[in-house]
Scaffold this motif. Structure first.
Motif, short mmCIF file in Angstrom:
data_model
loop_
_atom_site.label_atom_id
_atom_site.label_comp_id
_atom_site.label_asym_id
_atom_site.label_seq_id
_atom_site.Cartn_x
_atom_site.Cartn_y
_atom_site.Cartn_z
N VAL A 1 0.85 -1.19 0.00
CA VAL A 1 0.00 0.00 0.00
C VAL A 1 0.89 1.24 0.00
O VAL A 1 2.05 1.19 0.43
N PRO A 2 0.38 2.39 -0.45
CA PRO A 2 1.15 3.63 -0.37
C PRO A 2 1.10 4.23 1.02
O PRO A 2 0.23 3.89 1.82
N PHE A 3 2.05 5.10 1.31
CA PHE A 3 2.03 5.87 2.56
C PHE A 3 2.15 7.36 2.25
O PHE A 3 1.15 8.07 2.20
N MET A 4 3.34 7.87 2.01
CA MET A 4 3.51 9.27 1.63
C MET A 4 3.28 9.40 0.14
O MET A 4 4.20 9.46 -0.67
N PHE A 5 2.01 9.45 -0.23
CA PHE A 5 1.64 9.44 -1.64
C PHE A 5 0.34 10.22 -1.80
O PHE A 5 -0.52 10.20 -0.92
N ARG A 6 0.22 10.87 -2.94
CA ARG A 6 -0.94 11.74 -3.18
C ARG A 6 -2.24 10.94 -3.18
O ARG A 6 -2.25 9.73 -3.39
N ILE A 7 -3.35 11.64 -2.97
CA ILE A 7 -4.67 11.02 -3.06
C ILE A 7 -4.91 10.56 -4.49
O ILE A 7 -4.64 11.28 -5.45
N HIS A 8 -5.37 9.34 -4.64
CA HIS A 8 -5.68 8.80 -5.97
C HIS A 8 -6.96 7.97 -5.84
O HIS A 8 -6.93 6.85 -5.36
N ALA A 9 -8.07 8.53 -6.24
CA ALA A 9 -9.37 7.88 -6.04
C ALA A 9 -9.66 6.87 -7.14
O ALA A 9 -9.54 7.16 -8.31
N ALA A 10 -10.05 5.66 -6.75
CA ALA A 10 -10.42 4.64 -7.72
C ALA A 10 -11.38 3.64 -7.07
O ALA A 10 -11.00 2.49 -6.86
N PRO A 11 -12.67 3.95 -6.79
CA PRO A 11 -13.23 5.30 -6.92
C PRO A 11 -12.97 6.19 -5.70
O PRO A 11 -13.15 7.39 -5.76
N ASP A 12 -12.56 5.59 -4.55
CA ASP A 12 -12.32 6.36 -3.34
C ASP A 12 -10.94 6.05 -2.80
O ASP A 12 -10.37 4.97 -3.03
N ASP A 13 -10.39 6.99 -2.06
CA ASP A 13 -9.09 6.81 -1.41
C ASP A 13 -9.30 7.22 0.04
O ASP A 13 -9.47 8.39 0.34
N PHE A 14 -9.28 6.23 0.97
CA PHE A 14 -9.75 6.50 2.32
C PHE A 14 -8.66 6.83 3.34
O PHE A 14 -8.90 7.61 4.26
N PHE A 15 -7.48 6.24 3.23
CA PHE A 15 -6.55 6.43 4.35
C PHE A 15 -5.12 6.08 3.96
O PHE A 15 -4.86 5.41 2.97
N ARG A 16 -4.17 6.57 4.81
CA ARG A 16 -2.77 6.14 4.83
C ARG A 16 -2.48 5.73 6.27
O ARG A 16 -2.79 6.48 7.21
N ALA A 17 -1.90 4.57 6.47
CA ALA A 17 -1.71 4.05 7.83
C ALA A 17 -0.24 3.84 8.14
O ALA A 17 0.57 3.53 7.27
N THR A 18 0.10 4.00 9.42
CA THR A 18 1.46 3.83 9.91
C THR A 18 1.75 2.35 10.18
O THR A 18 0.83 1.52 10.24
N PRO A 19 3.03 2.00 10.40
CA PRO A 19 3.34 0.61 10.77
C PRO A 19 2.59 0.14 12.01
O PRO A 19 2.17 -1.02 12.08
#
Length: 466
Positions: A365-383
């Motif tokens: 999964v991405p972390f420090m990455f721009r929002i990219h909706a397909a169709p939605d982009d909900f979160f970035r999570a830490t380890p």
């Protein structure tokens, strides 16, 4: 005082090695030291794995007042407060056991040994800067190679030879006998500072796998249970340090994965390094997935997706049950999908349910990455979030690697500004130069999971075991 604890391993890291790394790195933090795991032939490629520990003599560590090298089956005793850097003096141990070994070394190499100079056990070395600079000029590969054969005492023989050539007449021996490297089968282990896990169960008893003796000592309250396992319902969570950036590696990534972002390149590189076999569940994939050609031809892929355009085996809706029976798949993959699902924990539970016992799910999964909706982009999570969530989903252990080229490239992924290609090249170059200067021959970005490049990683790659 600047200090560091090193461990080294050349083979594949098993459960015991992961547990030792976690235990010793926590101890390093407790006593205000840095920690680093060295992998592979970091010292001399023609020498044995044991001799690679001599890399602690390298000029890379000249900034450190004291460098400690520990075997990767060493553990601190539970409740141990002593500081290996300040509460003892000397280079290593020399007990009756080492004295017996030295006799056999003398018989085999009479021209390379001298009883006038110290012979230390190889499980723990503590080298102050002055002694390191005394030993370093006497490194002679032809002589060292003689200690690399079977039954040749490897690292211990090499260190004795260096002490002989440097005329290090003082014994420089740890006080208190084997307190700093106490065999796990020996009596009096309650008073040890560092416990060396051995296969023997007692002085004259039978042998068994080291991991069984480790768990027995945990049950006796002599070794602290792994904290990551405790906090995650028994799951073992192991951070894997990411490899360093180099121009050779970048050329290879561009040739193999043209037209993709650095995040995709790193994801695909890691995907091709793991083992997938048999029946494989692909969550978020399908026949049109761009990574299909990277997977083995004989892999039996069954996919689920909410997008018909991806041509999945099963078209489902978010929140649906994965349409397979329990314990069905030999492995699973999921690339850049879970960030688009509001209840990612539910999907992880479904993946876990459909896997056979012992099967592995490889998730990125991405972390420090721009929002990219397909169709939605909900979160970035830490380890920490992934560790807790994988444990709640039922996985028994997980390797967790940061996907990163370096801090400059991570920043470029968020905002590239004008002259995008030029800025990307500059970012890649800065990271390569920094990594080479900072980490030298180690081969990986060392450091804590919430520090350095980990804190700004572009993404994560997880391999979770049912």
């Amino acid at each position: 005082m600047k200090k560091i604890i090193l461990q080294h391993w050349s083979g594949e890291l098993g459960e015991l090695e992961h547990l030792s790394i976690a235990n010793i790195s926590r101890y390093a933090e407790k006593v205000g030291a840095e920690y680093r795991l060295l992998r592979g032939n970091v010292f001399r490629s023609n020498l044995s794995a044991q001799c690679q520990k001599l890399y602690m003599l390298d000029e890379e560590f000249d900034d450190y007042d004291i460098v400690v090298m520990l075997d990767i089956d060493m553990f601190t005793r539970k409740g141990m407060e002593e500081d290996v850097f300040e509460d003892i003096s000397g280079v290593g141990m020399s007990t009756k056991f080492q004295k017996r070994l030295f006799k056999s070394v003398q018989e085999k190499f009479p021209h390379l040994t001298n009883r006038k100079y110290p012979y230390w056990g190889g499980a723990v070395w503590r080298l102050e800067r002055g002694i390191r600079t005394m030993l370093r000029p006497h490194i002679r590969e032809d002589e060292m190679a003689q200690f690399s054969g079977e039954g040749c005492h490897h690292d211990e023989g090499v260190m004795h030879r260096l002490a002989t050539l440097a005329r290090l007449e003082k014994p420089h021996i740890f006080p208190d006998g084997d307190k700093w490297c106490h065999g796990s089968y020996m009596p009096g282990i309650e008073n040890a500072a560092l416990i060396h896990i051995r296969m023997k169960t007692s002085m004259k008893g039978p042998k068994r796998p080291k991991i069984e003796n480790y768990h027995a000592l945990v049950e006796r309250g002599l070794i602290e249970p792994d904290q990551s396992a405790e906090s995650t319902g028994g799951m073992i969570f192991t951070p894997v340090h990411p490899p360093l950036p180099t121009w050779k590696r970048m050329r290879r990534l561009r040739e193999k994965y043209p037209g993709t972002s650095i995040l995709r390149k790193l994801q695909y590189e890691k995907l091709q390094s793991v083992t997938v076999h048999g029946r494989c569940l692909d969550v978020g994939g399908g026949r049109q997935a761009k990574y299909m050609h990277l997977l083995p031809d004989d892999l039996e892929i069954e996919s689920v997706n909410i997008s018909a355009a991806m041509e999945p085996t099963h078209l489902i809706q978010s929140g649906d049950k994965i349409p397979y029976e329990d314990n069905y798949f030999d492995c699973a993959i999921s690339l850049n999908t879970l960030e688009h699902i509001y209840d990612a924990e539910y999907v992880l539970r479904e993946i876990h349910r459909t896997l056979k016992p012992g099967a592995v799910a490889h998730i990125t999964v991405p972390f420090m990455f721009r929002i990219h909706a397909a169709p939605d982009d909900f979160f970035r999570a830490t380890p920490s979030w992934w560790k807790e969530t994988l444990a709640r989903a039922g996985f028994s252990k997980a390797d967790f690697q940061a996907l990163t080229w370096g801090k400059s490239t991570n920043a470029h992924m968020i905002y590239s500004g004008k002259f995008q290609n030029l800025n990307r090249f500059i970012a890649h170059t800065k990271d390569i130069i920094y990594a080479r200067r900072k980490f030298g021959k180690v081969g990986t970005y060392a450091g804590g999971i919430n520090k350095g490049v980990w804190a700004t990683a572009t993404g994560w790659f997880m391999s979770a075991v049912k």
